[in-house]
Design an enzyme around this catalytic site. Structure first.
Site, mmCIF file in Angstrom:
data_model
loop_
_atom_site.group_PDB
_atom_site.id
_atom_site.type_symbol
_atom_site.label_atom_id
_atom_site.label_comp_id
_atom_site.label_asym_id
_atom_site.label_seq_id
_atom_site.Cartn_x
_atom_site.Cartn_y
_atom_site.Cartn_z
ATOM 1 N N CYS A 1 44.585 -25.457 -2.509
ATOM 2 C CA CYS A 1 43.311 -25.355 -2.150
ATOM 3 C C CYS A 1 42.800 -26.575 -1.185
ATOM 4 O O CYS A 1 43.146 -27.811 -1.892
ATOM 5 C CB CYS A 1 42.204 -25.301 -3.355
ATOM 6 S SG CYS A 1 40.429 -25.190 -3.076
ATOM 7 N N SER B 1 34.322 17.119 20.098
ATOM 8 C CA SER B 1 34.420 15.583 20.575
ATOM 9 C C SER B 1 34.364 15.416 22.071
ATOM 10 O O SER B 1 34.184 16.557 22.759
ATOM 11 C CB SER B 1 35.501 14.791 19.936
ATOM 12 O OG SER B 1 36.645 15.194 20.471
ATOM 13 N N LYS C 1 34.247 4.770 27.244
ATOM 14 C CA LYS C 1 34.268 3.627 26.516
ATOM 15 C C LYS C 1 34.336 2.115 26.968
ATOM 16 O O LYS C 1 35.129 2.004 28.020
ATOM 17 C CB LYS C 1 35.692 3.856 25.727
ATOM 18 C CG LYS C 1 35.613 5.488 25.145
ATOM 19 C CD LYS C 1 35.044 5.210 23.561
ATOM 20 C CE LYS C 1 36.225 5.221 22.834
ATOM 21 N NZ LYS C 1 35.962 5.563 21.165
ATOM 22 N N TYR D 1 20.842 13.227 19.254
ATOM 23 C CA TYR D 1 20.909 13.373 20.690
ATOM 24 C C TYR D 1 21.441 14.851 21.240
ATOM 25 O O TYR D 1 21.987 15.098 22.162
ATOM 26 C CB TYR D 1 21.988 12.244 21.041
ATOM 27 C CG TYR D 1 23.322 12.338 19.980
ATOM 28 C CD1 TYR D 1 24.275 13.391 20.058
ATOM 29 C CD2 TYR D 1 23.743 11.185 19.225
ATOM 30 C CE1 TYR D 1 25.424 13.239 18.863
ATOM 31 C CE2 TYR D 1 24.680 10.790 18.537
ATOM 32 C CZ TYR D 1 25.773 12.229 18.447
ATOM 33 O OH TYR D 1 26.786 11.958 17.636
ATOM 34 N N CYS E 1 39.926 -28.702 -3.749
ATOM 35 C CA CYS E 1 40.360 -29.190 -4.999
ATOM 36 C C CYS E 1 41.799 -29.317 -5.247
ATOM 37 O O CYS E 1 42.259 -29.999 -6.344
ATOM 38 C CB CYS E 1 39.547 -28.423 -6.140
ATOM 39 S SG CYS E 1 40.437 -26.967 -6.459
ATOM 40 N N ARG F 1 30.902 15.732 10.000
ATOM 41 C CA ARG F 1 31.706 16.526 10.803
ATOM 42 C C ARG F 1 32.938 17.189 10.426
ATOM 43 O O ARG F 1 33.309 18.156 10.780
ATOM 44 C CB ARG F 1 32.459 15.531 12.088
ATOM 45 C CG ARG F 1 33.477 15.984 12.790
ATOM 46 C CD ARG F 1 34.361 15.003 13.182
ATOM 47 N NE ARG F 1 33.539 14.338 14.466
ATOM 48 C CZ ARG F 1 33.762 14.921 15.826
ATOM 49 N NH1 ARG F 1 34.425 16.071 16.113
ATOM 50 N NH2 ARG F 1 33.184 14.426 16.936
ATOM 51 N N GLU G 1 0.939 -1.120 -0.194
ATOM 52 C CA GLU G 1 0.036 -0.010 0.076
ATOM 53 C C GLU G 1 0.998 1.185 0.071
ATOM 54 O O GLU G 1 0.460 2.225 -0.861
ATOM 55 C CB GLU G 1 -0.799 0.057 1.020
ATOM 56 C CG GLU G 1 -2.141 -0.973 0.896
ATOM 57 C CD GLU G 1 -2.599 -1.174 2.380
ATOM 58 O OE1 GLU G 1 -3.954 -1.093 2.343
ATOM 59 O OE2 GLU G 1 -2.047 -1.685 3.476
ATOM 60 N N CYS H 1 41.536 -19.544 -4.820
ATOM 61 C CA CYS H 1 41.680 -20.806 -5.535
ATOM 62 C C CYS H 1 41.243 -20.564 -7.097
ATOM 63 O O CYS H 1 40.125 -20.140 -7.317
ATOM 64 C CB CYS H 1 40.544 -21.766 -4.978
ATOM 65 S SG CYS H 1 40.690 -23.396 -6.102
ATOM 66 N N LYS I 1 26.247 5.453 23.216
ATOM 67 C CA LYS I 1 27.231 6.121 22.377
ATOM 68 C C LYS I 1 27.237 5.427 21.054
ATOM 69 O O LYS I 1 28.064 4.188 21.035
ATOM 70 C CB LYS I 1 28.700 6.211 23.082
ATOM 71 C CG LYS I 1 29.766 6.918 22.227
ATOM 72 C CD LYS I 1 30.995 7.016 22.841
ATOM 73 C CE LYS I 1 32.029 8.070 22.417
ATOM 74 N NZ LYS I 1 32.186 7.699 20.624
ATOM 75 N N ASP J 1 27.922 4.114 17.428
ATOM 76 C CA ASP J 1 29.161 3.627 16.716
ATOM 77 C C ASP J 1 28.847 4.131 15.035
ATOM 78 O O ASP J 1 28.755 3.111 14.306
ATOM 79 C CB ASP J 1 30.048 2.464 17.053
ATOM 80 C CG ASP J 1 31.326 2.502 16.815
ATOM 81 O OD1 ASP J 1 31.818 3.619 16.447
ATOM 82 O OD2 ASP J 1 31.840 1.108 16.562
ATOM 83 N N CYS K 1 36.065 -26.476 -8.548
ATOM 84 C CA CYS K 1 36.219 -26.588 -7.350
ATOM 85 C C CYS K 1 34.844 -26.595 -6.596
ATOM 86 O O CYS K 1 34.272 -25.730 -6.938
ATOM 87 C CB CYS K 1 37.278 -25.414 -6.787
ATOM 88 S SG CYS K 1 37.349 -25.249 -5.165
ATOM 89 N N GLU L 1 23.178 8.462 27.821
ATOM 90 C CA GLU L 1 22.942 7.993 26.465
ATOM 91 C C GLU L 1 23.728 6.831 25.800
ATOM 92 O O GLU L 1 24.939 6.859 26.384
ATOM 93 C CB GLU L 1 23.025 9.081 25.607
ATOM 94 C CG GLU L 1 22.018 10.263 25.785
ATOM 95 C CD GLU L 1 22.398 11.649 25.186
ATOM 96 O OE1 GLU L 1 23.120 11.488 24.402
ATOM 97 O OE2 GLU L 1 21.728 12.644 25.437
HETATM 98 S S1 IVH Z 1 27.412 14.122 21.977
HETATM 99 C C1 IVH Z 1 29.551 18.142 22.685
HETATM 100 N N1 IVH Z 1 26.096 11.945 22.464
HETATM 101 O O1 IVH Z 1 30.795 10.137 19.744
HETATM 102 C C2 IVH Z 1 28.756 16.910 22.442
HETATM 103 N N2 IVH Z 1 27.923 12.052 20.845
HETATM 104 O O2 IVH Z 1 33.395 11.002 20.708
HETATM 105 C C3 IVH Z 1 28.757 16.070 21.323
HETATM 106 N N3 IVH Z 1 28.206 10.007 19.584
HETATM 107 O O3 IVH Z 1 31.456 13.206 18.043
HETATM 108 C C4 IVH Z 1 28.367 14.513 21.251
HETATM 109 N N4 IVH Z 1 26.844 8.730 20.507
HETATM 110 O O4 IVH Z 1 29.935 11.490 16.853
HETATM 111 C C5 IVH Z 1 27.163 12.483 21.676
HETATM 112 N N5 IVH Z 1 24.808 10.071 22.395
HETATM 113 C C6 IVH Z 1 25.887 10.655 21.825
HETATM 114 C C7 IVH Z 1 26.698 9.929 20.873
HETATM 115 C C8 IVH Z 1 27.762 10.749 20.479
HETATM 116 C C9 IVH Z 1 27.906 8.799 19.667
HETATM 117 C C10 IVH Z 1 29.778 10.389 18.803
HETATM 118 C C11 IVH Z 1 29.814 11.446 18.269
HETATM 119 C C12 IVH Z 1 30.731 12.264 18.794
HETATM 120 C C13 IVH Z 1 31.829 11.065 19.338
HETATM 121 C C14 IVH Z 1 32.326 11.877 20.427
#
Ligand code: IVH
Length: 675
Positions: free
Chosen positions: A413, A83, A319, A232, A416, A144, A36, A431, A123, A125, A437, A121
């Site tokens: 291999c 960052s 981390k 975020y 084969c 960025r 739909e 291979c 983080k 990746d 094979c 929050e």
């Molecule tokens: S806040 C000034 N919140 O991690 C605040 N960053 O190592 C800026 N990232 O550049 C970032 N999850 O790309 C924020 N919940 C989160 C995030 C987050 C992933 C990344 C983001 C940032 C990097 C910092």
């Protein structure tokens, strides 16, 4: 439809489609079927084609992509993209909390009102992105870059369905919101499966795959990759609240995807509990996170704390350590993929890692084995990082047995016995015996019969395996020599399934040239490339005799693909297979209708095909309609222009067409529309 009603309809459809996008991609609660949804989208695409001047700048049709950006424009960030400082332990976090409280003059006992409110929050990746909205419309998306300026990737970002193009509710006139674009595990695996299918090395992890995708020039390809995005961080003079948490919740109400795991914590103890929970629970998420982000909730407090040169003093990233265990390497086996690529696999003494028992880990390639100097009998460190398959990251030399021999990579291999080769600049061994094979031959056949290729779904991988073992299938051309009597003795093969298989093989002879070209499995020639080549060269004979220069003129064909095409056709075995397939009646050139492609004769017309035909197959009619600007639809409605009716048209369809007054035409009448 007159222009006023068209305008009205375009508005209604756009709003409806955006709401459905939101329901599906943000709320994960769709209220209509994909079918739909596609119908509504098609209607909008049609209207925008007819009235291009009425198309809205942020129309949901932009989500499909198709625009090509040759070079991304560099854009200065209005607010620098900073960052975060990293921490790796509970002590680091306690230090952070102490610094924050000192900075705010809250040095007393935290039990007496000195605890700080933090927002915790995930983080994510992926790659960070800044989105600017003016009057509720997405106007710009910037990566960025170096933090001061980034790339304008707005067209690519518009294809990410969970990012709203238009906001709802009571949003500020202008603001920026930042977040993370990432690839969920499922989407990442799908990309790698497709890459494997055409002989390309897999992408290392979802993060690299996401940032590679964002740099692609063709937004149509980006759209297919199923990226996602959590937001975020809000910026701007007019944000509605003085607290971070309140602002992200407000953003949620405007249509943004805010993680349900964003949590308000009172004091550092609650923060530590959050961290402890996610250190384990992260493995259950359908995407990668590499830590937790902790932010002071109150903006006034944030302001008081300020920034260092690189990062805010009011936030910290915790981390995760990639979970690591050490176990014994018992043996190394070598897997042969369907493209001949060899993957060394470590067989380990079973060990518990991140909630699952690990028995095997990837050793990637000969270089890695050499670099780590991994030996059988060693105690190795196994890690589960961003990648889905655990990997070996090192050797505990203190435990190396005295007799451990240096690992010698295989030279032949394991399947084969053919001597392996290694292409210049590539890490993987191959291979080269692609037609003799077993895993490669079976893999080629599985690819050949796949839905997007010859679509012989009655020939599954188990049947291929049985037929291969019985010596009945040695290459793809043998499929067309199969007889029902040969199938019946196979395991689980009854009269009916044998007949189905034979019928499936027979109807695959109608599959158009472009899909045949994809099916024969030329390395690096994927579905889209095959289509582009087929449309350009029109027949396999022309392709076989094309010079490199001619091949390079085709869209999407570069040096590597051109070389691969040459290599394929200079192999006498391939020539023979093609000859046999041709003799069996497969399509090795564009059909007549495809040859005269590109007319607009059926523009604006929607067809429903029903019944059985004599002159061309249903597939061919469908194709003719599309190639001449018309649309195919599966069901009759008020919008159907014609029903192309063959013999034995279903009585229900007939009734429906009559009741709606939709015109029925037969094959000849249809063909005369084209001529
Ligand atoms: S806040 C000034 N919140 O991690 C605040 N960053 O190592 C800026 N990232 O550049 C970032 N999850 O790309 C924020 N919940 C989160 C995030 C987050 C992933 C990344 C983001 C940032 C990097 C910092």
């Amino acid at each position: 439809m007159d222009i006023t009603s068209a305008k009205h309809r375009i508005h209604t459809l756009s709003a409806e489609l955006e709401q459905h996008n939101y329901n599906y991609y943000v709320l994960d609660k769709p209220t209509i079927s994909d079918y739909e949804f596609d119908k509504l989208l098609e209607e909008l695409i049609d209207l925008e084609k007819k009235y291009p001047e009425l198309a809205l700048p942020n129309s949901p049709t932009q989500r499909v992509g198709g625009q090509v950006t040759k070079e991304f424009k560099a854009v200065q960030h209005k607010y620098a993209m900073l960052s975060l400082s990293n921490s790796y332990s509970v002590e680091d976090m306690l230090d952070f909390d102490r610094r924050v409280r000192e900075g705010l003059g809250l040095t007393g006992n935290t039990l007496f009102g000195n605890a700080v409110d933090y927002v915790c929050e995930l983080k994510f990746d992926g790659l960070s992105i800044g989105l600017t909205y003016v009057d509720g419309e997405l106007v710009q998306a910037v990566t960025r870059g170096d933090g001061v300026q980034g790339d304008d990737v707005t067209t690519n970002v518009k294809t990410i369905r969970s990012i709203p193009l238009k906001l709802k509710g009571n949003y500020p006139k202008e603001f920026e919101i930042r977040g993370e674009i990432f690839l969920p595990h499922k989407a990442f695996e799908a990309i790698n499966k497709e890459r494997e299918d055409i002989g390309e090395p897999p992408l290392a992890n979802p993060r690299n795959a996401a940032s590679g995708t964002m740099k692609m020039q063709d937004s149509g390809v980006v759209a297919k990759r199923k990226l996602d995005c959590y937001l975020y961080h809000m910026l701007g003079d007019q944000v509605p609240h003085q607290k971070h948490y309140d602002n992200v919740m407000a953003a949620k109400s405007w249509g943004f995807k805010i993680s349900e795991h964003t949590t308000l914590c009172h004091g550092i103890d609650e923060v530590l509990k959050y961290i402890e929970h996610w250190d384990k629970a992260r493995y259950k998420l359908p995407f990668d996170i590499d830590g937790i982000v902790i932010k002071v909730n109150d903006y006034r407090q944030q302001q008081n704390l300020g920034f260092t040169a690189k990062s805010p003093r009011w936030a910290m990233a915790y981390k995760f350590k990639a979970e690591q265990v050490s176990t014994e390497l018992q043996s190394i086996s070598y897997q042969v993929g369907r493209t001949g690529a060899i993957t060394p696999v470590a067989n380990l003494k079973p060990v518990l890692l991140a909630g699952t028992t690990v028995k095997r880990a990837s050793l990637h390639n000969a270089d890695i084995i050499e670099k780590l100097d991994v030996r059988i009998g060693d105690h190795v460190y196994v890690e589960k990082g961003g990648e889905i398959i655990p990997k070996i990251v090192g050797v505990d030399l203190s435990k190396r047995p005295a007799h451990a021999h240096k690992t010698k990579y295989i030279t032949h291999c394991p399947e084969c016995g053919t001597e392996l080769i290694r292409h210049e600049g590539e890490a993987q061994h191959y291979c080269p015996n692609e037609d003799g094979c077993a895993p490669q031959v079976k893999g080629k056949m599985e690819h050949f019969v796949a839905r997007k290729a010859m679509n012989i779904d009655s020939l599954g991988s188990e049947t291929i395996e049985q037929l291969y073992d019985a010596g009945l299938l040695k290459n793809i051309a043998d499929i067309y020599d199969l007889q029902k009597e040969q199938l019946l003795p196979l395991d689980r093969m009854a009269e009916k399934s044998a007949q189905n298989l034979i019928d499936g093989i027979e109807s695959s002879k109608q599959v158009p040239f472009e899909r045949v070209l994809f099916a024969i499995g030329i390395r690096h020639v994927g579905e889209t490339t095959a289509k582009k080549i087929a449309r350009k060269v029109k027949s396999i004979d022309v392709l076989m005799h094309s010079t490199t220069g001619q091949l390079l003129e085709i869209d999407e064909v570069g040096e590597i693909i051109a070389k691969s095409i040459h290599a394929y056709f200079s192999d006498p075995h391939h020539k023979k297979v093609i000859q046999r397939l041709r003799a069996k009646g497969l399509q090795f050139e564009l059909s007549e209708s495809q040859q005269q492609a590109g007319t607009e004769k059926l523009k604006g017309l929607t067809f429903v095909i029903s019944g059985v035909f004599n002159k061309h197959s249903r597939e061919q009619y469908k194709e003719m309609i599309e190639l001449n600007g018309g649309k195919n639809s599966g069901s009759i409605s008020g919008k159907t222009s014609y029903v192309l009716a063959g013999e034995n048209m279903g009585p229900e369809k007939l009734k429906k067409a009559q009741s709606l007054g939709v015109k029925l035409i037969n094959e000849d009448e249809f063909l005369s529309l084209l001529n």
